[in-house]
Write an enzyme that holds these catalytic residues in place. Structure first.
Site, PDB file in Angstrom:
ATOM      1  N   GLU A  43      97.424  62.389  25.885  1.00 20.30           N
ATOM      2  CA  GLU A  43      96.422  61.711  25.039  1.00 20.30           C
ATOM      3  C   GLU A  43      96.804  61.797  23.558  1.00 20.30           C
ATOM      4  OE1 GLU A  43      96.049  64.692  26.182  1.00 20.30           O
ATOM      5  OE2 GLU A  43      95.049  65.939  24.689  1.00 20.30           O
ATOM      6  N   CYS A  86      96.110  69.558  31.372  1.00 22.65           N
ATOM      7  CA  CYS A  86      96.183  70.951  30.920  1.00 22.65           C
ATOM      8  C   CYS A  86      95.209  71.838  31.696  1.00 22.65           C
ATOM      9  CB  CYS A  86      96.002  71.008  29.406  1.00 22.65           C
ATOM     10  SG  CYS A  86      96.837  72.440  28.681  1.00 22.65           S
ATOM     11  N   HIS A 125      99.977  67.020  27.108  1.00 19.45           N
ATOM     12  CA  HIS A 125      98.856  66.233  26.560  1.00 19.45           C
ATOM     13  C   HIS A 125      99.270  64.793  26.254  1.00 19.45           C
ATOM     14  CE1 HIS A 125      95.820  69.391  26.132  1.00 19.45           C
ATOM     15  NE2 HIS A 125      96.897  70.177  26.094  1.00 19.45           N
TER      16      HIS A 125
HETATM   17  N1  LIG Z   1      93.324  77.541  28.218  1.00 19.56           N
HETATM   18  C1  LIG Z   1      94.302  77.087  29.172  1.00 19.56           C
HETATM   19  C2  LIG Z   1      94.365  75.575  29.159  1.00 19.56           C
HETATM   20  C3  LIG Z   1      95.102  75.061  27.960  1.00 19.56           C
HETATM   21  C4  LIG Z   1      94.608  73.723  27.476  1.00 19.56           C
HETATM   22  O1  LIG Z   1      93.984  72.941  28.170  1.00 19.56           O
HETATM   23  N2  LIG Z   1      94.855  73.495  26.197  1.00 19.56           N
HETATM   24  C5  LIG Z   1      94.303  72.391  25.494  1.00 19.56           C
HETATM   25  C6  LIG Z   1      93.863  72.833  24.151  1.00 19.56           C
HETATM   26  C7  LIG Z   1      93.342  71.717  23.358  1.00 19.56           C
HETATM   27  C8  LIG Z   1      92.098  71.119  23.920  1.00 19.56           C
HETATM   28  O2  LIG Z   1      90.996  71.602  23.577  1.00 19.56           O
HETATM   29  O3  LIG Z   1      92.195  70.172  24.686  1.00 19.56           O
HETATM   30  C9  LIG Z   1      95.653  77.699  28.880  1.00 19.56           C
HETATM   31  O4  LIG Z   1      95.813  78.324  27.822  1.00 19.56           O
HETATM   32  O5  LIG Z   1      96.564  77.542  29.699  1.00 19.56           O
END
Ligand SMILES: N[C@@H](CCC(=O)NCCCC(=O)O)C(=O)O
Length: 243
Positions: A222, A112, A220
């Protein structure tokens, strides 16, 4: 035999007037159970930890997801609409660390925000609001929904022919979760697309000229990794590169 060590990049947040370094537990337990590795949290200090010091202590790196966004100044984008949603210390660490990890062939898995950092570190750009790009879907979770739904399957991705995922996965189209507002606009020249969403949004990338393991996904794997065949395979493959 000692377990391999995976360094997880922390977020740095200000909580109760204190700087706090944190990682969602699901990344930590997945590194332990999905990759069979010892999780080592990498803090995001004012002066970033030295890449060689980190590499001396880890067998691989996990560039985690985060609610924060990469600051647009790193890819020549216009100022963010929500400047508070930044983690400039994390940017300062990760953008250099990713380049150094590629150079040193340290196996790296980027999730992400991690995918977005990789693209920016190698010269690509980001959409700051994917949902406002004509033809693109809304890739954000609905915060009003229960956690199961927010993190549950949201849309399909299709694997691009001839890449790492094509060789690794039997299923070429599968459902993924989706919790991001930003996404790849211009792909960094050293990267190749590994998978895309039905609206064309790039969802996974790897190096065109692979040197060791480097995979980045916008979803994700995970989340409940043990219940999903694709996620199990990704973590297993990451684990194999650590040894
Ligand atoms: N803020 C960026 C990346 C999005 C992201 O990594 N979300 C994960 C949220 C949950 C976590 O804390 O891992 C976007 O909005 O594109």
């Amino acid at each position: 035999m000692a377990r391999p060590v995976v360094g997880l990049i922390c977020d740095r947040r200000r909580i109760d007037d204190e700087d706090v370094h944190l990682v969602l537990e699901q990344y930590i337990t997945t590194v332990r159970d999905g990759a069979g590795a010892l999780p080592l949290l990498i803090p995001v200090l004012d002066t970033p930890l030295d890449a060689d010091d980190i590499f001396a202590s880890v067998d691989g790196l996990l560039f985690t997801g985060s609610p924060s966004n990469v600051e647009p100044l790193h890819y020549g984008g216009p100022p963010a609409r929500e400047p508070k949603n930044e983690d400039k210390y994390r940017d300062r660490l990760t953008l250099n660390l990713i380049r150094a990890a590629i150079e040193a062939m340290v196996p790296s898995f980027c999730i992400c925000r991690g995918l977005q950092e990789l693209n920016v570190a190698l010269g690509g750009t980001l959409y700051q609001q994917v949902q406002e790009v004509p033809g693109r879907m809304d890739h954000r979770e609905d915060p009003k929904m229960p956690e199961e739904v927010q993190w549950g399957p949201s849309h399909d991705v299709t694997v691009t022919k001839g890449g790492m995922l094509d060789g690794l996965l039997e299923t070429k189209t599968f459902a993924v979760n989706s919790l991001h507002g930003q996404g790849i606009d211009r792909l960094a020249p050293p990267l190749r697309e590994e998978a895309h969403a039905p609206d064309g949004q790039i969802e996974a990338v790897s190096l065109k000229n692979p040197q060791g393991f480097l995979l980045a996904v916008q979803w994700h794997p995970e989340w409940r990794w043990a219940e999903d065949a694709v996620s199990r395979k990704l973590w297993q493959h990451f684990a194999e590169t650590l040894r």
